[in-house]
Design a protein around this motif. Sequence first.
Motif, PDB file in Angstrom:
ATOM      1  N   ARG A 263       0.816  -1.215   0.000  1.00 16.29           N
ATOM      2  CA  ARG A 263       0.000   0.000   0.000  1.00 16.29           C
ATOM      3  C   ARG A 263       0.854   1.271   0.000  1.00 16.29           C
ATOM      4  NH1 ARG A 263      -4.277  -1.206  -2.257  1.00 16.29           N
ATOM      5  NH2 ARG A 263      -4.678   1.015  -1.937  1.00 16.29           N
ATOM      6  N   LYS A 264       2.018   1.201   0.611  1.00 14.96           N
ATOM      7  CA  LYS A 264       2.883   2.387   0.645  1.00 14.96           C
ATOM      8  C   LYS A 264       3.296   2.781  -0.768  1.00 14.96           C
ATOM      9  CE  LYS A 264       7.117   4.183   2.772  1.00 14.96           C
ATOM     10  NZ  LYS A 264       8.265   3.876   3.672  1.00 14.96           N
ATOM     11  N   ARG A 265       3.657   1.778  -1.569  1.00 19.27           N
ATOM     12  CA  ARG A 265       4.059   2.084  -2.941  1.00 19.27           C
ATOM     13  C   ARG A 265       2.860   2.517  -3.789  1.00 19.27           C
ATOM     14  NH1 ARG A 265       9.093  -1.846  -4.801  1.00 19.27           N
ATOM     15  NH2 ARG A 265      10.623  -0.613  -3.656  1.00 19.27           N
ATOM     16  N   ILE A 266       1.706   1.936  -3.520  1.00 16.47           N
ATOM     17  CA  ILE A 266       0.504   2.353  -4.247  1.00 16.47           C
ATOM     18  C   ILE A 266       0.181   3.809  -3.949  1.00 16.47           C
ATOM     19  CG2 ILE A 266      -1.993   2.019  -4.409  1.00 16.47           C
ATOM     20  CD1 ILE A 266      -1.462  -0.993  -4.033  1.00 16.47           C
ATOM     21  N   GLU A 267       0.279   4.192  -2.687  1.00 12.86           N
ATOM     22  CA  GLU A 267      -0.002   5.583  -2.316  1.00 12.86           C
ATOM     23  C   GLU A 267       1.017   6.536  -2.945  1.00 12.86           C
ATOM     24  OE1 GLU A 267      -0.020   5.508   1.908  1.00 12.86           O
ATOM     25  OE2 GLU A 267      -1.875   4.310   2.031  1.00 12.86           O
ATOM     26  N   GLU A 268       2.289   6.152  -2.913  1.00 15.03           N
ATOM     27  CA  GLU A 268       3.323   7.006  -3.511  1.00 15.03           C
ATOM     28  C   GLU A 268       3.122   7.117  -5.019  1.00 15.03           C
ATOM     29  OE1 GLU A 268       8.204   7.378  -3.953  1.00 15.03           O
ATOM     30  OE2 GLU A 268       7.320   5.633  -2.959  1.00 15.03           O
ATOM     31  N   GLY A 269       2.862   5.975  -5.669  1.00 17.13           N
ATOM     32  CA  GLY A 269       2.653   5.994  -7.110  1.00 17.13           C
ATOM     33  C   GLY A 269       1.427   6.790  -7.503  1.00 17.13           C
ATOM     34  N   SER A 270       0.336   6.619  -6.762  1.00 11.92           N
ATOM     35  CA  SER A 270      -0.904   7.345  -7.073  1.00 11.92           C
ATOM     36  C   SER A 270      -0.718   8.846  -6.921  1.00 11.92           C
ATOM     37  CB  SER A 270      -2.033   6.854  -6.162  1.00 11.92           C
ATOM     38  OG  SER A 270      -2.289   5.475  -6.370  1.00 11.92           O
ATOM     39  N   ALA A 271       0.045   9.257  -5.901  1.00 15.72           N
ATOM     40  CA  ALA A 271       0.303  10.689  -5.704  1.00 15.72           C
ATOM     41  C   ALA A 271       1.138  11.253  -6.855  1.00 15.72           C
ATOM     42  CB  ALA A 271       1.011  10.904  -4.369  1.00 15.72           C
ATOM     43  N   LEU A 272       2.104  10.484  -7.325  1.00 15.85           N
ATOM     44  CA  LEU A 272       2.917  10.932  -8.461  1.00 15.85           C
ATOM     45  C   LEU A 272       2.084  11.037  -9.734  1.00 15.85           C
ATOM     46  CD1 LEU A 272       6.163   8.860  -7.816  1.00 15.85           C
ATOM     47  CD2 LEU A 272       6.061  11.359  -7.983  1.00 15.85           C
ATOM     48  N   VAL A 273       1.153  10.092  -9.927  1.00 10.75           N
ATOM     49  CA  VAL A 273       0.260  10.151 -11.094  1.00 10.75           C
ATOM     50  C   VAL A 273      -0.553  11.444 -11.059  1.00 10.75           C
ATOM     51  CG1 VAL A 273      -1.763   9.144 -12.189  1.00 10.75           C
ATOM     52  CG2 VAL A 273       0.080   7.672 -11.441  1.00 10.75           C
ATOM     53  N   LYS A 274      -1.122  11.728  -9.902  1.00 13.74           N
ATOM     54  CA  LYS A 274      -1.946  12.939  -9.769  1.00 13.74           C
ATOM     55  C   LYS A 274      -1.135  14.193 -10.057  1.00 13.74           C
ATOM     56  CE  LYS A 274      -5.106  15.208  -6.534  1.00 13.74           C
ATOM     57  NZ  LYS A 274      -5.704  15.151  -5.170  1.00 13.74           N
ATOM     58  N   LYS A 275       0.092  14.207  -9.568  1.00 12.06           N
ATOM     59  CA  LYS A 275       0.948  15.376  -9.784  1.00 12.06           C
ATOM     60  C   LYS A 275       1.309  15.525 -11.260  1.00 12.06           C
ATOM     61  CE  LYS A 275       5.171  17.460  -7.907  1.00 12.06           C
ATOM     62  NZ  LYS A 275       6.289  17.264  -6.941  1.00 12.06           N
ATOM     63  N   ALA A 276       1.657  14.403 -11.899  1.00 16.86           N
ATOM     64  CA  ALA A 276       2.035  14.459 -13.322  1.00 16.86           C
ATOM     65  C   ALA A 276       0.861  14.843 -14.200  1.00 16.86           C
ATOM     66  CB  ALA A 276       2.618  13.108 -13.751  1.00 16.86           C
ATOM     67  N   LEU A 277      -0.318  14.261 -13.936  1.00 14.87           N
ATOM     68  CA  LEU A 277      -1.501  14.610 -14.722  1.00 14.87           C
ATOM     69  C   LEU A 277      -1.876  16.080 -14.542  1.00 14.87           C
ATOM     70  CD1 LEU A 277      -3.790  11.473 -14.158  1.00 14.87           C
ATOM     71  CD2 LEU A 277      -2.647  12.130 -16.287  1.00 14.87           C
ATOM     72  N   GLY A 278      -1.679  16.576 -13.326  1.00 11.59           N
ATOM     73  CA  GLY A 278      -2.015  17.972 -13.049  1.00 11.59           C
ATOM     74  C   GLY A 278      -1.171  18.959 -13.813  1.00 11.59           C
ATOM     75  N   SER A 279      -0.006  18.529 -14.275  1.00 12.46           N
ATOM     76  CA  SER A 279       0.868  19.426 -15.030  1.00 12.46           C
ATOM     77  C   SER A 279       0.348  19.694 -16.437  1.00 12.46           C
ATOM     78  CB  SER A 279       2.266  18.823 -15.135  1.00 12.46           C
ATOM     79  OG  SER A 279       2.262  17.730 -16.050  1.00 12.46           O
ATOM     80  N   ARG A 280      -0.498  18.782 -16.956  1.00 15.50           N
ATOM     81  CA  ARG A 280      -1.000  18.830 -18.326  1.00 15.50           C
ATOM     82  C   ARG A 280       0.129  18.773 -19.360  1.00 15.50           C
ATOM     83  NH1 ARG A 280      -6.306  19.568 -18.547  1.00 15.50           N
ATOM     84  NH2 ARG A 280      -7.394  20.397 -16.707  1.00 15.50           N
TER      85      ARG A 280
END
Length: 408
Positions: A263-280
Amino acid sequence: MREKIDAIYQSESRHVLATLIRLLGDFDVAEEALHDAFRAALEQWPRDGLPANPRAWLVSAGRFKAIDGLRRQARFDVLEDADTLADPASEPGDTDDEGLEDDRLRLIFTCCHPALSPDAQVALTLREVCGLATEEIARAFLTPTPTLAQRIVRAKTKIRDARIPYQVPAPAELADRLDSVLRVIYLVFNEGYSASSGAALTRHDLSEEAIRLGRLLVELLPEPEAQGLLALMLLHESRRAARATADGELILLDDQDRSLWDRKRIEEGSALVKKALGSRRFGPYTVQAAIAALHANASHAAATDWPQIVALYDVLLRIAASPVIELNRAVAVAMRDGPLAGLELIDAILQNGDLNDYHLAHAARADLFRRLGRTDEAVAAYEQALALTRQEPERRFLARRLQEIRVE
């Protein structure tokens, strides 16, 4: 002591090699120095004990022995600062461990230099950064070993003759060099996450090394696609503990025990996805990571958001179309709309001549035939997939499926 030295070789040899390449300026000289350093360790450590900093000791020993050898060959003038070399039998007191870590990143940018062909970049990185044997890389590339070996030799010669610098590019050049580095890191990860051949399903050392390189890259260059690639690797790797039984038998995603997922890696990965998508300003790695996040965050297989996954595959096809992505989208469509819809898409891919030799295309087709109750066609497709598979756990899985469907 021999077991300890062997373990240090496994964990430290590529770090030591990267630093020796920087210090000595030549791949082949550095490789010989690496082996000389470990030979010295086998002689001295059982007698004197492990040094406090084995990596620094090995770097110092390797450099000393390389320079000593070059002196004897009257080629000492190719090296700089030789007189400052420490005695390898002593403890190095001025070694910067953080600087040694950066050598791995310098090496991967050197191996991925645009002056080298894409195939050479990948082969050289797998050989020098990750330590894969030439034979292993040749199998991954479906290339004869002598051909692959010559590719690596030519790449090293090109680096030497063109005086390609052993350094991380300047900021103005960094973004342009990023694509090839990301591609190579992901190939390294894929070889670790799903080994191309052999007895083991995975190679944990390679996938962890790719993740470590990904972290270094994000720290150096926090671009959205670097974040997306790191997220993708973390999300895939989070499932490692559930992907195989204790005996090494393959477990498909839908059948995995999700309580074993990290779960720790899932949370870290999901947060990175959100950050990258937010950059457009994201690209294909980020989109793939978004798909992986939907799988990782589903509480159970039936809760998977297949409509959203199909939509993301549509985006992915627009920005990075490939037959494999089309295949993955077809599987997702089958989960959303039923097996017949997916089967029609896979048949169209194969009719175009794409993926005829790709075992996963035939395995997916076999599974859809099985779900449709078309046993004879499923058997034929499973047999075709089995004939194309080189990884032993996958072969055993397909053989079991084939046996099960013949009994039904």
